[in-house]
Design a protein around this motif. Structure first.
Motif, PDB file in Angstrom:
ATOM      1  N   PRO A 286       0.807  -1.237   0.000  1.00  8.78           N
ATOM      2  CA  PRO A 286       0.000   0.000   0.000  1.00  8.78           C
ATOM      3  C   PRO A 286       0.832   1.274   0.000  1.00  8.78           C
ATOM      4  O   PRO A 286       0.379   2.310  -0.508  1.00  8.78           O
ATOM      5  CB  PRO A 286      -0.843  -0.132   1.271  1.00  8.78           C
ATOM      6  CG  PRO A 286      -0.119  -1.138   2.127  1.00  8.78           C
ATOM      7  CD  PRO A 286       0.537  -2.078   1.176  1.00  8.78           C
ATOM      8  N   HIS A 287       2.037   1.211   0.551  1.00 11.52           N
ATOM      9  CA  HIS A 287       2.884   2.409   0.584  1.00 11.52           C
ATOM     10  C   HIS A 287       3.267   2.854  -0.824  1.00 11.52           C
ATOM     11  O   HIS A 287       3.457   4.054  -1.074  1.00 11.52           O
ATOM     12  CB  HIS A 287       4.152   2.145   1.412  1.00 11.52           C
ATOM     13  CG  HIS A 287       5.054   1.096   0.832  1.00 11.52           C
ATOM     14  ND1 HIS A 287       4.799  -0.255   0.971  1.00 11.52           N
ATOM     15  CD2 HIS A 287       6.194   1.197   0.087  1.00 11.52           C
ATOM     16  CE1 HIS A 287       5.751  -0.941   0.346  1.00 11.52           C
ATOM     17  NE2 HIS A 287       6.593  -0.089  -0.198  1.00 11.52           N
ATOM     18  N   VAL A 288       3.369   1.894  -1.759  1.00 15.57           N
ATOM     19  CA  VAL A 288       3.690   2.249  -3.143  1.00 15.57           C
ATOM     20  C   VAL A 288       2.559   3.075  -3.746  1.00 15.57           C
ATOM     21  O   VAL A 288       2.787   4.106  -4.405  1.00 15.57           O
ATOM     22  CB  VAL A 288       3.954   0.986  -3.986  1.00 15.57           C
ATOM     23  CG1 VAL A 288       4.091   1.346  -5.479  1.00 15.57           C
ATOM     24  CG2 VAL A 288       5.211   0.269  -3.504  1.00 15.57           C
ATOM     25  N   LEU A 289       1.308   2.644  -3.508  1.00 17.90           N
ATOM     26  CA  LEU A 289       0.166   3.399  -4.010  1.00 17.90           C
ATOM     27  C   LEU A 289       0.104   4.786  -3.377  1.00 17.90           C
ATOM     28  O   LEU A 289      -0.153   5.781  -4.074  1.00 17.90           O
ATOM     29  CB  LEU A 289      -1.144   2.655  -3.709  1.00 17.90           C
ATOM     30  CG  LEU A 289      -1.505   1.448  -4.560  1.00 17.90           C
ATOM     31  CD1 LEU A 289      -2.954   1.059  -4.303  1.00 17.90           C
ATOM     32  CD2 LEU A 289      -1.291   1.709  -6.028  1.00 17.90           C
ATOM     33  N   GLU A 290       0.315   4.854  -2.081  1.00 15.08           N
ATOM     34  CA  GLU A 290       0.232   6.142  -1.392  1.00 15.08           C
ATOM     35  C   GLU A 290       1.277   7.111  -1.924  1.00 15.08           C
ATOM     36  O   GLU A 290       0.963   8.270  -2.247  1.00 15.08           O
ATOM     37  CB  GLU A 290       0.418   5.945   0.115  1.00 15.08           C
ATOM     38  CG  GLU A 290       0.287   7.241   0.899  1.00 15.08           C
ATOM     39  CD  GLU A 290       0.344   7.036   2.405  1.00 15.08           C
ATOM     40  OE1 GLU A 290       0.357   8.060   3.122  1.00 15.08           O
ATOM     41  OE2 GLU A 290       0.377   5.876   2.855  1.00 15.08           O
ATOM     42  N   ASP A 291       2.529   6.656  -2.041  1.00 14.35           N
ATOM     43  CA  ASP A 291       3.598   7.522  -2.540  1.00 14.35           C
ATOM     44  C   ASP A 291       3.309   7.957  -3.973  1.00 14.35           C
ATOM     45  O   ASP A 291       3.551   9.114  -4.358  1.00 14.35           O
ATOM     46  CB  ASP A 291       4.945   6.801  -2.480  1.00 14.35           C
ATOM     47  CG  ASP A 291       5.420   6.557  -1.055  1.00 14.35           C
ATOM     48  OD1 ASP A 291       4.843   7.167  -0.127  1.00 14.35           O
ATOM     49  OD2 ASP A 291       6.356   5.755  -0.871  1.00 14.35           O
ATOM     50  N   SER A 292       2.797   7.031  -4.774  1.00 14.98           N
ATOM     51  CA  SER A 292       2.504   7.315  -6.170  1.00 14.98           C
ATOM     52  C   SER A 292       1.426   8.387  -6.301  1.00 14.98           C
ATOM     53  O   SER A 292       1.583   9.373  -7.044  1.00 14.98           O
ATOM     54  CB  SER A 292       2.059   6.019  -6.878  1.00 14.98           C
ATOM     55  OG  SER A 292       1.618   6.286  -8.195  1.00 14.98           O
ATOM     56  N   LEU A 293       0.323   8.228  -5.576  1.00 18.22           N
ATOM     57  CA  LEU A 293      -0.769   9.182  -5.686  1.00 18.22           C
ATOM     58  C   LEU A 293      -0.400  10.544  -5.109  1.00 18.22           C
ATOM     59  O   LEU A 293      -0.830  11.584  -5.627  1.00 18.22           O
ATOM     60  CB  LEU A 293      -2.025   8.633  -5.011  1.00 18.22           C
ATOM     61  CG  LEU A 293      -2.686   7.458  -5.740  1.00 18.22           C
ATOM     62  CD1 LEU A 293      -3.872   6.926  -4.955  1.00 18.22           C
ATOM     63  CD2 LEU A 293      -3.125   7.867  -7.141  1.00 18.22           C
ATOM     64  N   MET A 294       0.414  10.570  -4.069  1.00 14.10           N
ATOM     65  CA  MET A 294       0.868  11.847  -3.534  1.00 14.10           C
ATOM     66  C   MET A 294       1.703  12.604  -4.567  1.00 14.10           C
ATOM     67  O   MET A 294       1.559  13.822  -4.749  1.00 14.10           O
ATOM     68  CB  MET A 294       1.680  11.626  -2.254  1.00 14.10           C
ATOM     69  CG  MET A 294       0.848  11.131  -1.067  1.00 14.10           C
ATOM     70  SD  MET A 294      -0.380  12.340  -0.508  1.00 14.10           S
ATOM     71  CE  MET A 294       0.690  13.534   0.267  1.00 14.10           C
ATOM     72  N   GLN A 295       2.569  11.872  -5.274  1.00 10.47           N
ATOM     73  CA  GLN A 295       3.380  12.527  -6.301  1.00 10.47           C
ATOM     74  C   GLN A 295       2.515  13.004  -7.463  1.00 10.47           C
ATOM     75  O   GLN A 295       2.703  14.109  -7.984  1.00 10.47           O
ATOM     76  CB  GLN A 295       4.473  11.594  -6.817  1.00 10.47           C
ATOM     77  CG  GLN A 295       5.390  12.272  -7.838  1.00 10.47           C
ATOM     78  CD  GLN A 295       6.654  11.496  -8.103  1.00 10.47           C
ATOM     79  OE1 GLN A 295       6.610  10.310  -8.396  1.00 10.47           O
ATOM     80  NE2 GLN A 295       7.807  12.159  -8.023  1.00 10.47           N
ATOM     81  N   LEU A 296       1.527  12.194  -7.852  1.00  9.80           N
ATOM     82  CA  LEU A 296       0.651  12.581  -8.956  1.00  9.80           C
ATOM     83  C   LEU A 296      -0.169  13.824  -8.608  1.00  9.80           C
ATOM     84  O   LEU A 296      -0.340  14.722  -9.446  1.00  9.80           O
ATOM     85  CB  LEU A 296      -0.273  11.419  -9.315  1.00  9.80           C
ATOM     86  CG  LEU A 296       0.383  10.264 -10.080  1.00  9.80           C
ATOM     87  CD1 LEU A 296      -0.541   9.057 -10.100  1.00  9.80           C
ATOM     88  CD2 LEU A 296       0.748  10.690 -11.499  1.00  9.80           C
TER      89      LEU A 296
END
Length: 348
Positions: A286-296
């Motif tokens: 889940p941390h990958v999704l969170e980091d990804s969406l924060m950057q987007l």
């Protein structure tokens, strides 16, 4: 309290006009979801995105098959309407976006606060509802998995669709040379307006020869990353363009045909094949999704990416929205925009 919701009661084609024969219908008396824990948040939905997976789910052809009846779901945006006693990250009135496997084709949805993302000031709320799945898929695929680098050649199939267009934009942000394949003059012109380095019209001429000619003119050897949400014959042909050490990103099979990737050639050319089921990251990383969406969301607020909304519909026009997906009419995203005219009314 009750709300409007789009309910799938039977499996079938969601593009047929809404009637007793349609697998989907709009319920005006669906219960508003309750807060299920002290850390949950109820969101009044402003917009929710249609993705190809939603269409397949109602047909009964998606890998996850929820029990009937169900409210289809996808990425969404909206306004925080109420919060649990232990919610610390959000307050009533905040603009948020998120994604759900079910339940977002409705006026309200409940989510845990850890699954919500604050929409930055200045960002359009409808656009934010189109971001998580399409752009999240492409970001995890290109940045996390393929680790796309400046100067590498990215080939995007189905480039004018929701995920395809997001891949094109993320490729440009990463500094890649972007080659896009789409069908029709309108889609080609739009992709050219986005600054794509080379666009090929699938309906005109030989795709492979066109790309080879472009690469030769640029002094480039081949394609480093293949982004494929289409599958079928086009994917098979595109493998002829791949460099040694290339990455193949298997995103989906919009053509209806699952391609075969020859393992012997993958071995000889040291290809890496990535299967990308974005939603499963929520369970496993889940941390990958969170980091990804924060950057987007940061990129969106800075104008590095833009979200093109091709069509918007109301819940009662959902069959038309699904038709836009099925018939590939869209350039970018198809959205359901919810006016909340009856939201939260008492059931008499």
């Amino acid at each position: 309290m009750v709300m409007e919701a789009l309910v799938c009661r039977n499996l079938g084609d969601p593009t047929v006009p809404l009637s007793d024969a349609s697998p989907i219908s709009v319920s005006g008396s669906h219960p508003v979801p309750e807060l299920t824990s002290p850390t949950t948040v109820r969101v009044r939905i402003r917009a929710t995105s249609l993705n190809y997976a939603n269409y397949l789910s109602i047909l009964g052809k998606y890998q996850e098959k929820p029990p009937l009846p169900f409210i289809p779901g996808s990425d969404y945006s909206g306004i925080v309407e109420s919060v649990g006693d232990r919610v610390s990250r959000f307050k009533v009135g905040d603009k948020v976006c998120s994604f759900a496997s079910l339940g977002s084709f409705a006026e309200f949805i409940v989510a845990d606060e850890k699954d919500l993302f604050l929409v930055p000031d200045g960002c359009d709320l409808v656009a934010a509802g189109a971001l998580p799945v399409a752009f999240g898929t492409s970001h995890v695929a290109l940045v996390h998995r393929a680790q796309l680098k400046p100067g590498q050649v990215l080939l995007v199939l189905g480039a004018a669709g929701g995920v395809g267009l997001s891949a094109v934009q993320i490729g440009k942000v990463c500094g890649a040379v972007v080659v896009a394949v789409a069908r029709g003059d309108a889609k080609v012109r739009f992709l050219q307006s986005m600054g794509v380095d080379h666009v090929v019209d699938l309906g005109k001429g030989n795709v492979i020869e066109s790309v080879k000619h472009f690469l030769k003119a640029r002094g480039l050897k081949g394609v480093d990353v293949l982004y494929d949400p289409v599958g079928g014959k086009l994917m098979k042909e595109s493998m002829k363009l791949l460099n040694w050490g290339a990455h193949i990103l298997v995103i989906g099979f919009a053509s209806g045909e699952v391609p075969v990737i020859p393992a012997n050639i993958a071995l000889v050319k040291n290809w890496t094949v990535h299967g990308l089921y974005w939603g499963s990251y929520k369970i496993h990383q889940p941390h990958v999704l969170e980091d990804s969406l924060m950057q987007l969301l940061s990129w969106l607020s800075k104008g590095l990416i833009t979200i093109h909304i091709s069509h918007t519909y109301s819940l009662s026009e959902a069959n038309l929205a699904f038709a836009a997906i099925k018939e590939r009419k869209a350039i970018g995203k198809v959205m359901l925009v919810i006016e909340n005219s009856s939201a939260g009314r008492s059931k008499l």
